[in-house]
Design a protein around this motif. Structure first.
Motif, mmCIF file in Angstrom:
data_model
loop_
_atom_site.group_PDB
_atom_site.id
_atom_site.type_symbol
_atom_site.label_atom_id
_atom_site.label_comp_id
_atom_site.label_asym_id
_atom_site.label_seq_id
_atom_site.Cartn_x
_atom_site.Cartn_y
_atom_site.Cartn_z
ATOM 1 N N SER A 40 1.205 6.857 11.517
ATOM 2 C CA SER A 40 0.660 5.719 12.270
ATOM 3 C C SER A 40 -0.736 5.316 11.808
ATOM 4 O O SER A 40 -1.156 4.180 12.003
ATOM 5 C CB SER A 40 0.633 6.038 13.765
ATOM 6 O OG SER A 40 -0.183 7.172 13.996
ATOM 7 N N HIS A 41 -1.458 6.232 11.156
ATOM 8 C CA HIS A 41 -2.833 5.894 10.741
ATOM 9 C C HIS A 41 -2.862 5.175 9.386
ATOM 10 O O HIS A 41 -3.937 4.820 8.911
ATOM 11 C CB HIS A 41 -3.710 7.148 10.689
ATOM 12 C CG HIS A 41 -3.342 8.092 9.578
ATOM 13 N ND1 HIS A 41 -2.357 9.035 9.694
ATOM 14 C CD2 HIS A 41 -3.813 8.219 8.322
ATOM 15 C CE1 HIS A 41 -2.248 9.702 8.563
ATOM 16 N NE2 HIS A 41 -3.116 9.232 7.703
ATOM 17 N N VAL A 42 -1.694 4.984 8.780
ATOM 18 C CA VAL A 42 -1.625 4.283 7.489
ATOM 19 C C VAL A 42 -1.052 2.887 7.708
ATOM 20 O O VAL A 42 0.000 2.734 8.329
ATOM 21 C CB VAL A 42 -0.759 5.067 6.486
ATOM 22 C CG1 VAL A 42 -0.454 4.225 5.257
ATOM 23 C CG2 VAL A 42 -1.446 6.373 6.096
ATOM 24 N N ASP A 43 -1.753 1.885 7.206
ATOM 25 C CA ASP A 43 -1.331 0.494 7.342
ATOM 26 C C ASP A 43 -0.466 0.128 6.134
ATOM 27 O O ASP A 43 -0.956 0.098 5.009
ATOM 28 C CB ASP A 43 -2.585 -0.390 7.412
ATOM 29 C CG ASP A 43 -2.263 -1.861 7.650
ATOM 30 O OD1 ASP A 43 -1.114 -2.166 8.030
ATOM 31 O OD2 ASP A 43 -3.171 -2.689 7.455
ATOM 32 N N ALA A 44 0.827 -0.121 6.385
ATOM 33 C CA ALA A 44 1.712 -0.576 5.308
ATOM 34 C C ALA A 44 1.536 -2.082 5.175
ATOM 35 O O ALA A 44 2.012 -2.854 5.999
ATOM 36 C CB ALA A 44 3.161 -0.224 5.627
ATOM 37 N N THR A 45 0.825 -2.505 4.131
ATOM 38 C CA THR A 45 0.420 -3.909 4.027
ATOM 39 C C THR A 45 0.312 -4.300 2.546
ATOM 40 O O THR A 45 0.195 -3.430 1.677
ATOM 41 C CB THR A 45 -0.950 -4.113 4.726
ATOM 42 O OG1 THR A 45 -1.363 -5.490 4.565
ATOM 43 C CG2 THR A 45 -2.017 -3.220 4.124
ATOM 44 N N THR A 46 0.322 -5.591 2.325
ATOM 45 C CA THR A 46 0.011 -6.082 0.975
ATOM 46 C C THR A 46 -1.437 -6.566 0.914
ATOM 47 O O THR A 46 -1.821 -7.277 0.002
ATOM 48 C CB THR A 46 0.967 -7.224 0.578
ATOM 49 O OG1 THR A 46 0.894 -8.256 1.572
ATOM 50 C CG2 THR A 46 2.387 -6.712 0.464
ATOM 51 N N GLY A 47 -2.249 -6.141 1.895
ATOM 52 C CA GLY A 47 -3.661 -6.503 1.917
ATOM 53 C C GLY A 47 -3.930 -7.610 2.913
ATOM 54 O O GLY A 47 -3.125 -8.532 3.068
ATOM 55 N N THR A 88 0.822 -1.223 0.000
ATOM 56 C CA THR A 88 0.000 0.000 0.000
ATOM 57 C C THR A 88 0.851 1.266 0.000
ATOM 58 O O THR A 88 0.362 2.328 -0.381
ATOM 59 C CB THR A 88 -0.906 0.055 1.244
ATOM 60 O OG1 THR A 88 -0.095 -0.149 2.410
ATOM 61 C CG2 THR A 88 -2.001 -0.988 1.185
ATOM 62 N N VAL A 89 2.083 1.166 0.475
ATOM 63 C CA VAL A 89 2.925 2.363 0.507
ATOM 64 C C VAL A 89 3.994 2.335 -0.592
ATOM 65 O O VAL A 89 4.918 3.151 -0.591
ATOM 66 C CB VAL A 89 3.578 2.562 1.895
ATOM 67 C CG1 VAL A 89 2.514 2.783 2.957
ATOM 68 C CG2 VAL A 89 4.468 1.385 2.257
ATOM 69 N N GLY A 90 3.854 1.406 -1.522
ATOM 70 C CA GLY A 90 4.693 1.404 -2.707
ATOM 71 C C GLY A 90 6.123 0.963 -2.439
ATOM 72 O O GLY A 90 6.447 0.389 -1.398
ATOM 73 N N ASP A 91 6.972 1.243 -3.421
ATOM 74 C CA ASP A 91 8.387 0.898 -3.328
ATOM 75 C C ASP A 91 9.203 2.050 -2.777
ATOM 76 O O ASP A 91 10.331 1.870 -2.312
ATOM 77 C CB ASP A 91 8.902 0.512 -4.721
ATOM 78 C CG ASP A 91 8.100 -0.624 -5.312
ATOM 79 O OD1 ASP A 91 8.099 -1.713 -4.726
ATOM 80 O OD2 ASP A 91 7.433 -0.413 -6.349
#
Ligand code: NI
Length: 131
Positions: free
Chosen positions: A119-126, A109-112
């Protein structure tokens, strides 16, 4: 994932987390992800893949840094837009939105490349749906 038809309304009702996509289904090696969003995501870029957005509810905005400069596209409900690979972008939604994304399985979700992830953004592949 399920081998039964899935109501997107049911899928969206199953979680509350913002900027934290759920994988609704897969098509070949692509995920169909749904997410609830509000406020700002983080500037980031996917070097190798385009990213498709469909707005299910509300309005999504996507700021883009392009060779000609920065602009923001507005996507009301029912709109589609594809961010080209390599283009820095920052989705946002002041009033909240529900969105569907289509991108290769494993895409972060946060790209390369990205700014510091708040903190409110989830760095994930889903995440898997928990229905
Ligand atoms: Ni992106």
């Amino acid at each position: 994932m399920t081998d039964e038809p899935l109501s997107l309304a049911t899928a969206l009702a199953s979680f509350d987390a913002l900027w934290s996509p759920r994988v609704a289904t897969r098509v070949n090696d692509y995920d169909v992800r749904v997410a609830k969003v509000r406020g700002e995501h983080v500037w980031h870029a996917h070097d190798d893949t385009d990213e498709f957005f469909l707005v299910l509810e509300g309005e999504l905005r996507i700021a883009l840094r392009e060779p000609a400069g920065e602009r923001t596209v507005r996507l009301p409900r029912g709109s589609v837009f594809t961010v080209p690979h390599g283009t820095e972008h920052r989705p946002s939604s002041p009033d909240g939105a529900s969105i569907l994304m289509f991108e290769p399985t494993g895409t972060s979700t946060v790209g390369d490349r990205h700014d510091e992830v708040p903190s409110h953004v989830d760095a994930t592949t889903g995440h898997a749906l928990d229905l």
